[in-house]
Design a protein around this motif. Structure first.
Motif, short mmCIF file in Angstrom:
data_model
loop_
_atom_site.label_atom_id
_atom_site.label_comp_id
_atom_site.label_asym_id
_atom_site.label_seq_id
_atom_site.Cartn_x
_atom_site.Cartn_y
_atom_site.Cartn_z
N GLU A 1 30.74 38.33 46.08
CA GLU A 1 32.00 37.67 45.71
C GLU A 1 33.04 38.72 45.34
N ALA B 1 34.19 34.50 48.45
CA ALA B 1 32.78 34.69 48.80
C ALA B 1 32.61 35.64 49.97
N THR C 1 29.53 28.49 36.87
CA THR C 1 30.52 29.56 36.98
C THR C 1 30.94 29.86 38.41
N ARG C 2 30.22 29.35 39.39
CA ARG C 2 30.58 29.56 40.80
C ARG C 2 30.06 28.40 41.61
N GLU D 1 30.12 27.27 45.84
CA GLU D 1 30.51 27.56 47.21
C GLU D 1 29.80 26.58 48.15
#
Length: 298
Positions: free
Chosen positions: A87, A93, A246-247, A249
């Protein structure tokens, strides 16, 4: 709770594992006396940002032409781990690493953050082409398009590969870390050319076995073709779980148009408890590891 075996996961998603990636620059960066299995693999040549991240983990670094080749070297036992970017704070990403996590039987065991400083270097100001990694070119696009609107831009496998071209071809300039200019007898034409000053890349260490403890965990989530198939629906499910994600995708599953596998990171929670909470809403949930930030190079 029962985790899905990674090979069963590959079968369910229909993901194809790339075979026969060719390694490049087989020499170890530091002392060759250390056994190969203790080395870590990363994207070469020497001097790349991946190399800088790898040196925060291990003195012994082995270089590969592609991230897929570095990951395959871990699977085969050629190296102990691979250090790959996942990332970037500007470009988002790194798709190849997301695909590796879906297609390979590997776990995330640590992460390293590296600040990115881009500079322009060449044999002289009289160049006509600029070569670098696609993300480095994109991250420096404002400066390059403003100052060199007529230059040709060439994507290569790493920033240091662009430097190698610049050292052998006077018509080529490279975008890379400024330290590489002096080391390769190139003229440093401009520094800090990145579009945004706070440019940080997050790297992950991939191994064949998961780490035993850490503060962050990563999951793959597959909702199937029925709801919650859309990102908004999946986020609603995760929000109801009251977990600090926290992420997030999404990557195509390769099974059908509009069908996705979701990558999710979360902190501060027991991964088994989190999976038990969200698992009923998905066709399957795949655990990719629990790990710590081991270096923040900023």
């Amino acid at each position: 709770m029962e985790f899905i075996d990674r090979r069963e996961f590959l079968t369910r998603t229909g993901a194809a594992v790339a075979i026969g990636a060719v390694a490049s620059q087989q020499g170890i960066a530091e002392s060759a006396e250390t056994p190969t299995e203790q080395a870590v693999g990363t994207l070469g040549p020497a001097g790349s940002y991946s190399h800088r991240a790898a040196l925060q983990v291990n003195d012994q670094v082995k270089f590969y032409e592609t991230m897929f080749a570095a990951a395959d070297a871990v699977s085969s036992g050629e190296v102990q781990a691979a250090i790959l970017p996942i990332e970037n704070s500007i470009q988002g990403a790194v798709i190849d690493t997301l695909d590796i996590l879906e297609e390979r039987d590997l776990y995330i065991t640590a992460e390293v953050n590296v600040e990115i400083w881009h500079a322009l270097m060449a044999q002289s100001p009289d160049f006509t082409k600029v070569a670098s990694h696609p993300q480095a070119l994109a991250q420096s696009s404002d400066y390059l398009s403003r100052e060199y609107p007529n230059a040709e831009f060439h994507e290569v496998d790493s920033t240091s590969a662009g430097v190698e071209l610049a050292t052998t071809d006077g018509s080529v300039a490279a975008v890379a870390h400024p330290d590489l200019a002096e080391k390769n007898d190139l003229e440093l034409l401009a520094t800090d050319i990145q579009n945004v000053s706070n440019n940080v890349t997050r790297f992950v260490r991939l191994e064949t076995e998961p780490a035993t403890e850490g503060t962050k965990s990563t999951l793959l989530l597959y909702p199937g073709l029925e709801p919650p198939a859309l990102s908004s629906d999946v986020l609603h499910v995760l929000g109801d779980a009251d977990v600090d994600f926290t992420r997030f995708e999404a990557r195509p599953s390769t099974k059908a148009l509009g069908d996705y596998v979701f990558h999710a990171d979360f902190e501060g929670s027991d991964p088994e408890a989190v999976i038990d909470t969200i698992e009923p809403a998905f066709d399957w949930v795949q655990y990719l590891g629990t790990y710590n930030l081991i270096m923040d190079c900023r």
